[in-house]
Enzyme design. Sequence first.
Site, PDB file in Angstrom:
ATOM      1  N   SER A  51       7.905   2.445   3.859  1.00  0.00           N
ATOM      2  CA  SER A  51       8.501   2.063   2.934  1.00  0.00           C
ATOM      3  C   SER A  51       9.009   0.878   3.442  1.00  0.00           C
ATOM      4  O   SER A  51       9.241   0.443   2.671  1.00  0.00           O
ATOM      5  CB  SER A  51      10.081   3.163   3.065  1.00  0.00           C
ATOM      6  OG  SER A  51       9.693   4.551   3.234  1.00  0.00           O
ATOM      7  N   THR A  52       9.035   0.668   4.192  1.00  0.00           N
ATOM      8  CA  THR A  52      10.030  -0.956   4.676  1.00  0.00           C
ATOM      9  C   THR A  52       8.936  -1.675   4.807  1.00  0.00           C
ATOM     10  O   THR A  52       8.960  -3.155   3.624  1.00  0.00           O
ATOM     11  CB  THR A  52      10.510  -1.093   6.158  1.00  0.00           C
ATOM     12  OG1 THR A  52      11.161   0.435   6.078  1.00  0.00           O
ATOM     13  CG2 THR A  52      10.526  -1.885   6.718  1.00  0.00           C
ATOM     14  N   TYR A 140       5.811  12.671   7.794  1.00  0.00           N
ATOM     15  CA  TYR A 140       7.137  11.682   7.799  1.00  0.00           C
ATOM     16  C   TYR A 140       8.556  12.832   6.855  1.00  0.00           C
ATOM     17  O   TYR A 140       8.027  12.577   5.782  1.00  0.00           O
ATOM     18  CB  TYR A 140       6.434  10.698   6.851  1.00  0.00           C
ATOM     19  CG  TYR A 140       7.516   9.840   6.818  1.00  0.00           C
ATOM     20  CD1 TYR A 140       9.183   9.441   7.532  1.00  0.00           C
ATOM     21  CD2 TYR A 140       7.137   9.067   5.607  1.00  0.00           C
ATOM     22  CE1 TYR A 140       9.869   8.449   7.330  1.00  0.00           C
ATOM     23  CE2 TYR A 140       8.115   7.284   5.675  1.00  0.00           C
ATOM     24  CZ  TYR A 140       9.523   7.258   7.026  1.00  0.00           C
ATOM     25  OH  TYR A 140      10.573   6.432   6.328  1.00  0.00           O
ATOM     26  N   LYS A 166       7.532  12.055  11.715  1.00  0.00           N
ATOM     27  CA  LYS A 166       7.893  10.627  12.338  1.00  0.00           C
ATOM     28  C   LYS A 166       9.893  11.388  10.963  1.00  0.00           C
ATOM     29  O   LYS A 166       8.953  12.086  10.077  1.00  0.00           O
ATOM     30  CB  LYS A 166       7.606   9.460  10.962  1.00  0.00           C
ATOM     31  CG  LYS A 166       9.036   8.603  10.968  1.00  0.00           C
ATOM     32  CD  LYS A 166       8.040   6.943  10.544  1.00  0.00           C
ATOM     33  CE  LYS A 166       8.498   6.275   9.364  1.00  0.00           C
ATOM     34  NZ  LYS A 166      10.373   6.142   9.304  1.00  0.00           N
ATOM     35  N   THR A 168      13.225  11.454   9.652  1.00  0.00           N
ATOM     36  CA  THR A 168      14.522  10.554   8.976  1.00  0.00           C
ATOM     37  C   THR A 168      15.083  11.250   8.495  1.00  0.00           C
ATOM     38  O   THR A 168      15.767  10.764   7.983  1.00  0.00           O
ATOM     39  CB  THR A 168      13.771   9.239   8.509  1.00  0.00           C
ATOM     40  OG1 THR A 168      13.305   8.599   9.214  1.00  0.00           O
ATOM     41  CG2 THR A 168      14.954   8.772   8.047  1.00  0.00           C
ATOM     42  N   GLY A 191      13.217   8.324  12.978  1.00  0.00           N
ATOM     43  CA  GLY A 191      13.461   8.024  11.811  1.00  0.00           C
ATOM     44  C   GLY A 191      14.997   7.001  11.488  1.00  0.00           C
ATOM     45  O   GLY A 191      14.435   6.108  10.440  1.00  0.00           O
ATOM     46  N   GLU A 194      20.090   4.010  12.621  1.00  0.00           N
ATOM     47  CA  GLU A 194      21.417   4.352  12.585  1.00  0.00           C
ATOM     48  C   GLU A 194      21.906   5.360  14.298  1.00  0.00           C
ATOM     49  O   GLU A 194      22.697   6.226  14.217  1.00  0.00           O
ATOM     50  CB  GLU A 194      22.129   4.394  11.583  1.00  0.00           C
ATOM     51  CG  GLU A 194      22.340   4.076  10.851  1.00  0.00           C
ATOM     52  CD  GLU A 194      20.972   4.267   9.532  1.00  0.00           C
ATOM     53  OE1 GLU A 194      19.805   4.543  10.103  1.00  0.00           O
ATOM     54  OE2 GLU A 194      20.935   3.651   8.503  1.00  0.00           O
ATOM     55  N   SER A 210      12.963   0.539   9.913  1.00  0.00           N
ATOM     56  CA  SER A 210      13.166  -1.266   9.817  1.00  0.00           C
ATOM     57  C   SER A 210      14.066  -2.301  10.374  1.00  0.00           C
ATOM     58  O   SER A 210      13.402  -3.415  10.545  1.00  0.00           O
ATOM     59  CB  SER A 210      13.911  -0.659   8.008  1.00  0.00           C
ATOM     60  OG  SER A 210      14.035  -0.055   7.830  1.00  0.00           O
TER      61      SER A 210
HETATM   62  O1  MN9 Z   1      12.105   5.674   8.339  1.00  0.00           O
HETATM   63  C1  MN9 Z   1      13.796   3.862   7.179  1.00  0.00           C
HETATM   64  N1  MN9 Z   1      14.061   4.833   6.581  1.00  0.00           N
HETATM   65  C2  MN9 Z   1      13.178   4.030   5.343  1.00  0.00           C
HETATM   66  C3  MN9 Z   1      12.559   4.197   8.445  1.00  0.00           C
HETATM   67  O2  MN9 Z   1      12.814   3.003   4.788  1.00  0.00           O
HETATM   68  C4  MN9 Z   1      14.036   4.792   4.336  1.00  0.00           C
HETATM   69  C5  MN9 Z   1      15.073   3.254   8.356  1.00  0.00           C
HETATM   70  O3  MN9 Z   1      14.538   2.232   9.310  1.00  0.00           O
HETATM   71  C6  MN9 Z   1      15.886   3.533   7.524  1.00  0.00           C
HETATM   72  O4  MN9 Z   1      15.091   1.922   6.906  1.00  0.00           O
HETATM   73  C7  MN9 Z   1      16.726   2.944   7.969  1.00  0.00           C
HETATM   74  C8  MN9 Z   1      18.310   2.077   7.652  1.00  0.00           C
HETATM   75  O5  MN9 Z   1      18.984   3.014   7.214  1.00  0.00           O
HETATM   76  O6  MN9 Z   1      17.374   3.588   9.220  1.00  0.00           O
END
Ligand code: MN9
Length: 308
Positions: A51-52, A140, A166, A168, A191, A194, A210
């Site tokens: 996604s990033t 994922y 992964k 998240t 993932g 935060e 990201s």
């Molecule tokens: O998994 C990222 N999630 C998305 C990775 O891209 C949806 C995270 O790294 C978030 O971008 C990050 C910020 O909310 O935690």
Amino acid sequence: MSKYALSDIKGVLPALVTCFDESGEFDEGRQRALVRWLLGKGVDGFYLTGSTGESFMMTPAERERVVEVVTDEVAGKVPVIVHVGAISTKLSVQLARQAERAGADAISSVPPIYWKYSNDDVYGYYKDICDSVSIPMVIYNVPLAGLVGYDLIKRLSGIEGVGGIKYTASTHYEIMRLKEELGKDYVIFSGADEMAMSGLSFGADGIIGSFYNMIPELFIKLYAAVRAGDLPAAAEFQRQANAVIFYCLDHHYFSVMKRSLGWVGADSGWCRKPIANLDDAALAEVKAALRRIRDENGITGVAVLDAI
Ligand code: MN9
């Protein structure tokens, strides 16, 4: 040829941004420079075209090109995982095969998106991709694509080739439970940047995200602190990182990450519409705000922030 087993992949892995130039075309020079900069920082691997990486804004041929360029630049120094999720199984299989040919160590995919699929459909999707390659699959679980329930995660782990996840979602107790029920060889990457400390504390092997493009130093220190059992230190790094992250999330964060890297000579260019870009005036405001956040939170040793 892949070089690393999935169990060798751990630590801090940026979900690498894809570098586009002013006209929105893939920018190989910027991409290679960013990879070199991150390797110099000591990241433990890369997760490409997720996604990033703005993969859903790219054609399959463009995604394949990114994979070729980055695997070439990385040249086996660290492991590479390639996200191959796409709107159809046919496309995902094509991308998976290409990733394997390019030397990726593992592939990864969101579950099938957009339409509502049954658990059997999701199982079939992952099985078809896994059957098409011999490198392992990291499934994922991410809210953007629709979360996969715990029982389905366990069922998917039975597919030959699925070696980890992964993760998240915010329900981190599942990380601990998955490790207990599927065994330590089932590899888990936390993932949500935060909550990196939480994910690692609950047993994740590594973190993929990201902000490891922009402020990798804080997360490399956080990872080491958790591994050393120094949770107060890890919490402090997480607190510092989150001050930056929460600000960025309100300000077109993909563009903040890409353009702020320009302050350290690793300018990562522009985002593809409809993801918004910061113009120079907005970037100047971001710079002033990040300087203030750095100083108020006592953040040191982060190149992008030290540069302002
Ligand atoms: O998994 C990222 N999630 C998305 C990775 O891209 C949806 C995270 O790294 C978030 O971008 C990050 C910020 O909310 O935690």
